[in-house]
Design a protein around this motif. Sequence first.
Motif, PDB file in Angstrom:
ATOM      1  N   LEU A  68      43.190  30.148  31.997  1.00 22.98           N
ATOM      2  CA  LEU A  68      42.812  30.711  33.303  1.00 22.98           C
ATOM      3  C   LEU A  68      42.567  29.604  34.339  1.00 22.98           C
ATOM      4  O   LEU A  68      42.926  29.740  35.516  1.00 22.98           O
ATOM      5  CB  LEU A  68      41.552  31.570  33.167  1.00 22.98           C
ATOM      6  N   MET A  69      41.985  28.534  33.887  1.00 20.05           N
ATOM      7  CA  MET A  69      41.718  27.412  34.809  1.00 20.05           C
ATOM      8  C   MET A  69      43.011  26.844  35.379  1.00 20.05           C
ATOM      9  O   MET A  69      43.057  26.355  36.501  1.00 20.05           O
ATOM     10  CB  MET A  69      40.946  26.299  34.089  1.00 20.05           C
ATOM     11  N   GLN A  70      44.047  26.898  34.554  1.00 24.12           N
ATOM     12  CA  GLN A  70      45.336  26.357  35.008  1.00 24.12           C
ATOM     13  C   GLN A  70      46.127  27.356  35.848  1.00 24.12           C
ATOM     14  O   GLN A  70      46.811  26.981  36.794  1.00 24.12           O
ATOM     15  CB  GLN A  70      46.177  25.940  33.796  1.00 24.12           C
ATOM     16  N   GLU A  71      46.001  28.628  35.503  1.00 26.38           N
ATOM     17  CA  GLU A  71      46.895  29.624  36.110  1.00 26.38           C
ATOM     18  C   GLU A  71      46.243  30.518  37.160  1.00 26.38           C
ATOM     19  O   GLU A  71      46.928  31.079  38.010  1.00 26.38           O
ATOM     20  CB  GLU A  71      47.502  30.512  35.005  1.00 26.38           C
ATOM     21  N   ASP A  72      44.941  30.667  37.107  1.00 25.41           N
ATOM     22  CA  ASP A  72      44.263  31.612  37.991  1.00 25.41           C
ATOM     23  C   ASP A  72      43.375  30.840  38.984  1.00 25.41           C
ATOM     24  O   ASP A  72      42.286  30.371  38.633  1.00 25.41           O
ATOM     25  CB  ASP A  72      43.407  32.572  37.140  1.00 25.41           C
ATOM     26  N   GLU A  73      43.872  30.745  40.204  1.00 27.72           N
ATOM     27  CA  GLU A  73      43.160  29.950  41.206  1.00 27.72           C
ATOM     28  C   GLU A  73      41.779  30.541  41.542  1.00 27.72           C
ATOM     29  O   GLU A  73      40.808  29.812  41.753  1.00 27.72           O
ATOM     30  CB  GLU A  73      43.992  29.876  42.498  1.00 27.72           C
ATOM     31  N   GLY A  74      41.729  31.874  41.555  1.00 27.76           N
ATOM     32  CA  GLY A  74      40.459  32.555  41.823  1.00 27.76           C
ATOM     33  C   GLY A  74      39.426  32.240  40.754  1.00 27.76           C
ATOM     34  O   GLY A  74      38.259  31.972  41.047  1.00 27.76           O
ATOM     35  N   PHE A  75      39.876  32.246  39.499  1.00 31.36           N
ATOM     36  CA  PHE A  75      38.987  31.944  38.377  1.00 31.36           C
ATOM     37  C   PHE A  75      38.478  30.506  38.475  1.00 31.36           C
ATOM     38  O   PHE A  75      37.287  30.248  38.327  1.00 31.36           O
ATOM     39  CB  PHE A  75      39.748  32.155  37.060  1.00 31.36           C
TER      40      PHE A  75
END
Lengths: 198, 252
Positions: free
Chosen positions: B29-36
């Motif tokens: 998620l840290m790599q793919e989800d900017e919101g996260f």
Amino acid sequence: MNQISDEAIVEGIKLKSQYVVSYLYEDLFPGIVHFVQTNSGTEDDAQDIFQEALIVIYQKTTSRDFEFTSSFKNYFFGICRMLWLKKISRGNIEDSLDNEELAGIKELLFEDDMMDEVGINAHDLMMGLYQKHFLMLNEECRKILKLHFQKVPFTEIAEIMGLSNEKYAKARKYMCKEKLKQRIKDDPQFKNYFEYEK
Amino acid sequence: MKNDYKQMLIDKYFEQNLSKKEQRQFDKLMQEDEGFKGDVDFERSVREAIEHDDLLDFRNKISHTIKKQNRKAIFRQITGTYWKYAASVVLVLGVGVSVLFFVNNRNSNDYLFKSAYTETKQDIQRSRISSASSVTVAEAMLNYHEGNYYNAIGYFKELLKKDQKNIAVRFYLGISYMETDNFEKASGSFRYIISDQNNLYIEHAEWYLGLCFLKQDEIDKAINQFTIIAQNDQNYYSSQAEKMLDKINRDF
């Protein structure tokens, strides 16, 4: 007004003395307001700058090598001036200034050797912004977030805060964190500091 | 992935409590989800910002001070002369203590104010030994005003270390002890003032000592103290002491 020596002022700041804060506010704030207002700011901006300058000095007093070469008054004004110039050179206010005004301000900022002496950076300013908005939350939110960040289990948080259960404590924490996030993101300075820090 | 689950991952991450599977999900998620990632960064910053209790405390104090300053009244008095402020505090405390003992003491408070002010104006001349000590005086007065009597006691004790014979400080310390229900120590302060014999606080100290005895249920001592006051026609509290003796005789 009774005069307080520079040494006593520094000692008072170190002790977080409200008396010294009052004294400085009475003695120095009018000058800060004048400076900020003549540089496109408001009295509220001046109050923010006054507070930030005190925090900067407080943090400096905790380090052993704290010293200033001029009088305290000059030192304090120097920090306020630098904080304000830094704020407007990154902020929306910049847009409202004409080129000549902007050039003058940037020159002032550039020439200011106080920056190195005091060592204020965007990260400190950002932390200040977070702290300011955290303190503006209601007491319940402040307490829940504090407890949560101190790794107190939600069951215990629920008990301490008189909430019905763990699930509700989690929901309250989430709501408080969102509220804080929104407040910070809505602050015009957030974007400036955030970009500056990158 | 549901927001609740993401939030749970963030909580567990900061608690250093992620399982291996959760850690993998978190990293993804840290790599793919900017919101996260933004949420994680935000929480990290908030945690860092509010872990400094001393800074939060100081910010709070500054904000309160600015608000107060903007409301003006109190701090004008403080910056005028500390002891003028102190005297007004004594007036307030005098009222409080009087109410405590159900005595209509309005005139005595005025008198207390005037005499304390006269005396303390002289004291401040002597007290201006150094600015640093002035800071402590002001802190004591501020704590008085805020009702932080325990803090005020600390400051007054510090002042006494520098100037043991400062009668004004002894007096305010005595009142502070009364406000914190430490009547034994309050009695000690008032006794010191009385034994000094050469100050303008003696009559007040005698009166408050009597009240201390009363609060400690030392009725005989209280009667004795109020009798001493009542017998001296020149004592400002003379008539009040007589009334007090009447009340004591009626109630006990």
